[in-house]
Design an enzyme around this catalytic site. Structure first.
Site, PDB file in Angstrom:
ATOM      1  N   LYS A  53       0.843  -1.201   0.000  1.00  0.00           N
ATOM      2  CA  LYS A  53       0.000   0.000   0.000  1.00  0.00           C
ATOM      3  C   LYS A  53       0.879   1.252   0.000  1.00  0.00           C
ATOM      4  O   LYS A  53       0.627   2.201  -0.730  1.00  0.00           O
ATOM      5  CB  LYS A  53      -0.892   0.034   1.253  1.00  0.00           C
ATOM      6  CG  LYS A  53      -2.078  -0.880   1.224  1.00  0.00           C
ATOM      7  CD  LYS A  53      -2.953  -0.640   2.457  1.00  0.00           C
ATOM      8  CE  LYS A  53      -4.102  -1.605   2.539  1.00  0.00           C
ATOM      9  NZ  LYS A  53      -4.923  -1.412   3.740  1.00  0.00           N
ATOM     10  N   ASP A  76      -8.387   1.622   4.162  1.00  0.00           N
ATOM     11  CA  ASP A  76      -8.959   0.301   4.416  1.00  0.00           C
ATOM     12  C   ASP A  76      -9.577  -0.185   3.114  1.00  0.00           C
ATOM     13  O   ASP A  76     -10.261   0.571   2.423  1.00  0.00           O
ATOM     14  CB  ASP A  76     -10.004   0.320   5.528  1.00  0.00           C
ATOM     15  CG  ASP A  76     -10.312  -1.106   5.986  1.00  0.00           C
ATOM     16  OD1 ASP A  76      -9.373  -1.801   6.411  1.00  0.00           O
ATOM     17  OD2 ASP A  76     -11.473  -1.550   5.878  1.00  0.00           O
ATOM     18  N   GLY A  83      -1.417  -9.449  -1.207  1.00  0.00           N
ATOM     19  CA  GLY A  83      -2.775  -9.914  -0.916  1.00  0.00           C
ATOM     20  C   GLY A  83      -3.379 -10.725  -2.057  1.00  0.00           C
ATOM     21  O   GLY A  83      -2.770 -11.679  -2.575  1.00  0.00           O
TER      22      GLY A  83
HETATM   23  P1  IMP Z   1      -6.835  -4.058   4.663  1.00  0.00           P
HETATM   24  O1  IMP Z   1      -7.768  -4.312   5.811  1.00  0.00           O
HETATM   25  O2  IMP Z   1      -7.181  -2.816   3.909  1.00  0.00           O
HETATM   26  O3  IMP Z   1      -5.394  -4.045   5.028  1.00  0.00           O
HETATM   27  O4  IMP Z   1      -6.987  -5.223   3.616  1.00  0.00           O
HETATM   28  C1  IMP Z   1      -7.844  -6.331   3.753  1.00  0.00           C
HETATM   29  C2  IMP Z   1      -7.287  -7.506   2.982  1.00  0.00           C
HETATM   30  O5  IMP Z   1      -7.378  -7.253   1.594  1.00  0.00           O
HETATM   31  C3  IMP Z   1      -5.826  -7.815   3.274  1.00  0.00           C
HETATM   32  O6  IMP Z   1      -5.665  -9.216   3.306  1.00  0.00           O
HETATM   33  C4  IMP Z   1      -5.078  -7.218   2.105  1.00  0.00           C
HETATM   34  O7  IMP Z   1      -3.922  -7.968   1.785  1.00  0.00           O
HETATM   35  C5  IMP Z   1      -6.116  -7.336   0.994  1.00  0.00           C
HETATM   36  N1  IMP Z   1      -5.949  -6.209   0.061  1.00  0.00           N
HETATM   37  C6  IMP Z   1      -6.126  -4.900   0.329  1.00  0.00           C
HETATM   38  N2  IMP Z   1      -5.848  -4.150  -0.754  1.00  0.00           N
HETATM   39  C7  IMP Z   1      -5.487  -5.017  -1.713  1.00  0.00           C
HETATM   40  C8  IMP Z   1      -5.045  -4.842  -3.053  1.00  0.00           C
HETATM   41  O8  IMP Z   1      -4.905  -3.739  -3.594  1.00  0.00           O
HETATM   42  N3  IMP Z   1      -4.741  -5.972  -3.727  1.00  0.00           N
HETATM   43  C9  IMP Z   1      -4.860  -7.223  -3.173  1.00  0.00           C
HETATM   44  N4  IMP Z   1      -5.249  -7.432  -1.932  1.00  0.00           N
HETATM   45  C10 IMP Z   1      -5.557  -6.337  -1.201  1.00  0.00           C
END
Ligand code: IMP
Length: 185
Positions: free
Chosen positions: A11, A63, A139
Site C-alpha cells: 500500500k 482500508d 494480498g
Molecule cells: P486491509 O484491511 O485494507 O489491510 O486489507 C484487507 C485484505 O485485503 C488484506 O488481506 C489485504 O492484503 C487485501 N488487500 C487490500 N488491498 C489489496 C489490493 O490492492 N490488492 C490485493 N489485496 C488487497
C-alpha cells in the site's frame, strides 16, 4: 508532511509513488490502528482515524476489501481474516468450476488535514482468475484481473496497477483535493 499510517509495504509503495509524482511527500507511520468489525470499510476508516491522537498531525489511512459478487460481497470487510485463513488458493478452491467470477476491490481513504477529516472512495471491477498468476503486488493481487485486462494485478508494475486500481482511484481523488486546498491546481 502527511503520515500514511500503514503496516502494508505494498500500500505504501503504491500510494507514495502517486503522491510523489504530484509533489506531495508521504512519511510512513508503520503501526497498526484499531480496525473495528463494521458493515462498511468507510466505518472502519472513520473509527480508525479517531483513535489516532491529534498530536500525530496530518494523516492518511486506507482500508480496502475484496467483494465477490456471487458470494453477496463476501469477504468484504472480512477480507483480511479470509486472506489469513484461506488465502488466494482457498478463494480459488471455493470458486472452482464457477463461471460467474465477477468481483471488485474497494478502497476507502481517510485523510485528516489540519484536524479536518476527508473521505475518498475508489472501486475497481474485475474477475477472479482461475489460477494464481504473477509475483508483484500483495494480498489477492495474483487472482484479480481488472475489467478489460488480461493480466492479474500481480502481473503488473506498481504504475500499471495504480492506473486501474481501487487505491489508484482513491489516491487521485485525494491528491486532487489536496492540490485544490493548497491552491496548486
Ligand atoms: P486491509 O484491511 O485494507 O489491510 O486489507 C484487507 C485484505 O485485503 C488484506 O488481506 C489485504 O492484503 C487485501 N488487500 C487490500 N488491498 C489489496 C489490493 O490492492 N490488492 C490485493 N489485496 C488487497
Amino acid at each position: 508532511m502527511i503520515k500514511f499510517v500503514t503496516t502494508n509495504d505494498g500500500k505504501f509503495k503504491e500510494v507514495s509513488e502517486m503522491f510523489a509524482a504530484k509533489g506531495i511527500e508521504l512519511e510512513r507511520l508503520n503501526q497498526p490502528y484499531p480496525e473495528i468489525q463494521a458493515d462498511s470499510i468507510g466505518d472502519v476508516v472513520e473509527y480508525g482515524l479517531k483513535t489516532i491522537p491529534a498530536g500525530e498531525g496530518d494523516l492518511l489511512i486506507d482500508d480496502s476489501g475484496l467483494f465477490i459478487e456471487k458470494l453477496g460481497g463476501f469477504p468484504g470487510v472480512y477480507s483480511s481474516f479470509v486472506y489469513k485463513t484461506l488465502g488466494c488458493q482457498g478463494i480459488l478452491k471455493l470458486m472452482m468450476g464457477w463461471t460467474a467470477r465477477e468481483a471488485r476491490f474497494e478502497t476507502c481513504f481517510g485523510l485528516r488535514i489540519g484536524g479536518e477529516t476527508h473521505i475518498f472512495h475508489g472501486k475497481c471491477e474485475g474477475v477472479i482468475s482461475t489460477e494464481m498468476r504473477g509475483k508483484g503486488g500483495f494480498g489477492y493481487d495474483p487472482v484479480f484481473i481488472p475489467k478489460g485486462q488480461r493480466r492479474t494485478f500481480a502481473q503488473m508494475t506498481v504504475k500499471e496497477k495504480n492506473e486501474f486500481s481501487h487505491r489508484g482511484k482513491a489516491a487521485r481523488s485525494a491528491i486532487k483535493s489536496l492540490l485544490k486546498e493548497s491552491g496548486d491546481e
